[in-house]
Design a protein around this motif. Structure first.
Motif, PDB file in Angstrom:
ATOM      1  N   LYS A 163       6.875  -6.618   6.964  1.00  0.00           N
ATOM      2  CA  LYS A 163       7.651  -5.894   5.959  1.00  0.00           C
ATOM      3  C   LYS A 163       6.893  -5.790   4.640  1.00  0.00           C
ATOM      4  CE  LYS A 163      12.096  -6.595   5.759  1.00  0.00           C
ATOM      5  NZ  LYS A 163      13.419  -7.219   5.484  1.00  0.00           N
ATOM      6  N   ASN A 164       6.825  -4.571   4.116  1.00  0.00           N
ATOM      7  CA  ASN A 164       6.288  -4.305   2.780  1.00  0.00           C
ATOM      8  C   ASN A 164       7.311  -3.478   2.020  1.00  0.00           C
ATOM      9  OD1 ASN A 164       3.728  -5.510   3.413  1.00  0.00           O
ATOM     10  ND2 ASN A 164       3.138  -3.617   4.444  1.00  0.00           N
ATOM     11  N   TYR A 165       7.188  -3.481   0.696  1.00  0.00           N
ATOM     12  CA  TYR A 165       8.073  -2.658  -0.145  1.00  0.00           C
ATOM     13  C   TYR A 165       7.243  -1.661  -0.937  1.00  0.00           C
ATOM     14  CZ  TYR A 165      12.033  -5.710   0.855  1.00  0.00           C
ATOM     15  OH  TYR A 165      13.040  -6.412   1.499  1.00  0.00           O
ATOM     16  N   TYR A 166       7.702  -0.414  -0.925  1.00  0.00           N
ATOM     17  CA  TYR A 166       7.063   0.648  -1.680  1.00  0.00           C
ATOM     18  C   TYR A 166       8.109   1.291  -2.582  1.00  0.00           C
ATOM     19  CZ  TYR A 166       3.320   0.127   1.750  1.00  0.00           C
ATOM     20  OH  TYR A 166       2.317  -0.393   2.544  1.00  0.00           O
ATOM     21  N   PHE A 167       7.908   1.157  -3.898  1.00  0.00           N
ATOM     22  CA  PHE A 167       8.868   1.687  -4.874  1.00  0.00           C
ATOM     23  C   PHE A 167      10.283   1.181  -4.598  1.00  0.00           C
ATOM     24  CE2 PHE A 167       5.453   4.820  -4.307  1.00  0.00           C
ATOM     25  CZ  PHE A 167       4.901   4.796  -5.585  1.00  0.00           C
ATOM     26  N   GLY A 168      10.349  -0.086  -4.195  1.00  0.00           N
ATOM     27  CA  GLY A 168      11.624  -0.730  -3.957  1.00  0.00           C
ATOM     28  C   GLY A 168      12.228  -0.493  -2.588  1.00  0.00           C
ATOM     29  N   GLN A 169      11.583   0.329  -1.769  1.00  0.00           N
ATOM     30  CA  GLN A 169      12.100   0.629  -0.436  1.00  0.00           C
ATOM     31  C   GLN A 169      11.339  -0.166   0.629  1.00  0.00           C
ATOM     32  OE1 GLN A 169      14.814   2.719   0.107  1.00  0.00           O
ATOM     33  NE2 GLN A 169      14.926   2.702  -2.139  1.00  0.00           N
ATOM     34  N   ALA A 170      12.085  -0.830   1.503  1.00  0.00           N
ATOM     35  CA  ALA A 170      11.461  -1.633   2.555  1.00  0.00           C
ATOM     36  C   ALA A 170      10.819  -0.738   3.604  1.00  0.00           C
ATOM     37  CB  ALA A 170      12.494  -2.540   3.217  1.00  0.00           C
ATOM     38  N   ASN A 171       9.642  -1.149   4.049  1.00  0.00           N
ATOM     39  CA  ASN A 171       8.927  -0.434   5.104  1.00  0.00           C
ATOM     40  C   ASN A 171       8.331  -1.459   6.048  1.00  0.00           C
ATOM     41  OD1 ASN A 171       6.061   0.617   6.096  1.00  0.00           O
ATOM     42  ND2 ASN A 171       7.371   2.414   5.809  1.00  0.00           N
ATOM     43  N   PHE A 172       8.616  -1.317   7.340  1.00  0.00           N
ATOM     44  CA  PHE A 172       8.115  -2.290   8.304  1.00  0.00           C
ATOM     45  C   PHE A 172       6.949  -1.697   9.080  1.00  0.00           C
ATOM     46  CE2 PHE A 172       7.847  -4.532  12.331  1.00  0.00           C
ATOM     47  CZ  PHE A 172       7.919  -5.857  11.924  1.00  0.00           C
ATOM     48  N   ARG A 173       5.802  -2.377   9.014  1.00  0.00           N
ATOM     49  CA  ARG A 173       4.629  -1.983   9.793  1.00  0.00           C
ATOM     50  C   ARG A 173       4.496  -2.941  10.967  1.00  0.00           C
ATOM     51  NH1 ARG A 173      -1.216  -1.127   7.064  1.00  0.00           N
ATOM     52  NH2 ARG A 173      -0.108   0.719   6.293  1.00  0.00           N
ATOM     53  N   ALA A 174       4.248  -2.395  12.136  1.00  0.00           N
ATOM     54  CA  ALA A 174       4.130  -3.225  13.334  1.00  0.00           C
ATOM     55  C   ALA A 174       3.116  -4.343  13.124  1.00  0.00           C
ATOM     56  CB  ALA A 174       3.708  -2.354  14.516  1.00  0.00           C
ATOM     57  N   THR A 175       3.434  -5.509  13.655  1.00  0.00           N
ATOM     58  CA  THR A 175       2.559  -6.658  13.462  1.00  0.00           C
ATOM     59  C   THR A 175       1.379  -6.616  14.416  1.00  0.00           C
ATOM     60  OG1 THR A 175       3.925  -7.965  14.980  1.00  0.00           O
ATOM     61  CG2 THR A 175       4.420  -8.118  12.621  1.00  0.00           C
ATOM     62  N   MET A 176       0.277  -7.216  13.967  1.00  0.00           N
ATOM     63  CA  MET A 176      -0.929  -7.332  14.779  1.00  0.00           C
ATOM     64  C   MET A 176      -1.399  -8.776  14.752  1.00  0.00           C
ATOM     65  SD  MET A 176      -3.014  -3.858  13.770  1.00  0.00           S
ATOM     66  CE  MET A 176      -2.586  -4.029  12.041  1.00  0.00           C
TER      67      MET A 176
END
Length: 319
Positions: free
Chosen positions: A265-278
């Motif tokens: 999970k990362n946040y961009y401009f306050g919005q959560a965004n989930f990038r698949a784990t590696m």
């Protein structure tokens, strides 16, 4: 002479990086992109028109950079051979970002070692696009590791690859593609259509360098006595999960070699965004993983430069 310029540019970047007191081609490219986008959007009322306008900007900038560099170096060589060679070496060095990438990451590393999380967040925020104000120490470390690994392709291997096969003009043209993608190649509302060509072209020109990077990183992992087998296994399993067809290769290799998990999970401009784990989470990420990743990148780039110089010399002898 091509081999001397190639290795000289690499060593120059390692020595001084990109001094802020000197003009940088990417800054000029960025200014052209900003102005070009502003002008072209005025005549692009529909999504189709935006795609066409983005294509025009992309093709014009890349072609213009290549032709300007090629004609400029030709003129300088005719004026004075050594002046042309010096300009060639300097401009090729500006396409490489080994020192800048390593210095930025190691600055984060040093702040984390001192326990200064506020400054570590600020420092990593200079090189990543995500929100960093609330990151934990482990998340700051992850962000630094991810950006160093991913930027091995477009900040080191790709410009050197295109410089080796097409000289400095082609390396600068590649840098134009990369700059376009970093400025307009986003899948957001503003750039979804206008930046489509830039994003697709960036994926295409990085395809071969990313696969070369896999071999180079595996060599660096082996030379560092890290887990080469695990790195290769994780790359095969997880690299395709990355939103970029190229960025997942170095990130997954580093994750496998270090026994850590990247993405999440990362946040961009306050919005959560989930990038698949590696990678497999065999342990928590630590600041030392930043230092190790920088070392792997340096080793991988050195291996590539050595091999490329040998090929350049052999081609020159045969030719």
């Amino acid at each position: 002479m091509e081999a001397v310029i190639f290795i000289g540019a690499y060593l120059l970047d390692l020595a001084i990086g990109d001094p802020r007191t000197l003009p940088h081609p990417v800054v000029i490219m960025g200014a052209v992109i900003t102005r070009g986008e502003r002008l072209l959007r005025r005549v692009s009322p529909t999504a189709a028109a935006e795609r066409l306008a983005g294509a025009v900007l992309t093709v014009s900038l890349v072609t213009g950079v290549f032709l300007t560099a090629w004609l400029g170096f030709k003129a300088l060589y005719q004026l004075n051979f050594w002046l042309g060679a010096a300009a060639n070496l300097w401009f090729l060095s500006t396409t490489i970002a080994i020192k800048g990438l390593a210095d930025a990451a190691l600055t984060v590393y040093r702040y984390l070692l001192k326990g200064d999380l506020v400054e570590a967040r600020r420092a990593v925020g200079m090189v990543v696009g995500r929100d960093t104000q609330q990151l934990t120490a482990a998340e700051v470390s992850r962000a630094a590791v991810e950006t160093v690994a991913e930027n091995l392709v477009d900040g080191v291997v790709a410009p050197l690859f295109y410089g080796a096969i097409g000289g400095t003009p082609l390396a600068l043209a590649y840098k134009a593609v990369n700059t376009l993608d970093s400025m307009i190649g986003y899948k957001n509302e503003k750039h979804l259509h206008f930046g489509r060509w830039a994003a697709k072209l960036d994926d295409a020109v990085n395809y071969i360098p990313a696969r070369i990077t896999a071999c180079l990183l595996l060599a660096g992992i082996f030379m560092s006595n890290r887990d080469t087998r695990s790195a290769f296994r994780i790359m095969k399993r997880d690299s395709s999960k990355h939103p970029s067809p190229n960025g997942g290769i170095p990130e997954s290799l580093v994750a496998g070699a270090l026994g850590i998990q990247l993405g999440g999970k990362n946040y961009y401009f306050g919005q959560a965004n989930f990038r698949a784990t590696m990678g497999d989470r065999t342990r928590e990420i630590t600041p030392d993983d930043i230092r190790v990743t920088v070392r792997l990148v340096r080793l991988a780039s050195a291996v590539f430069v050595g091999l490329a110089v040998i090929v350049i010399i052999m081609v020159g002898v045969i030719g």
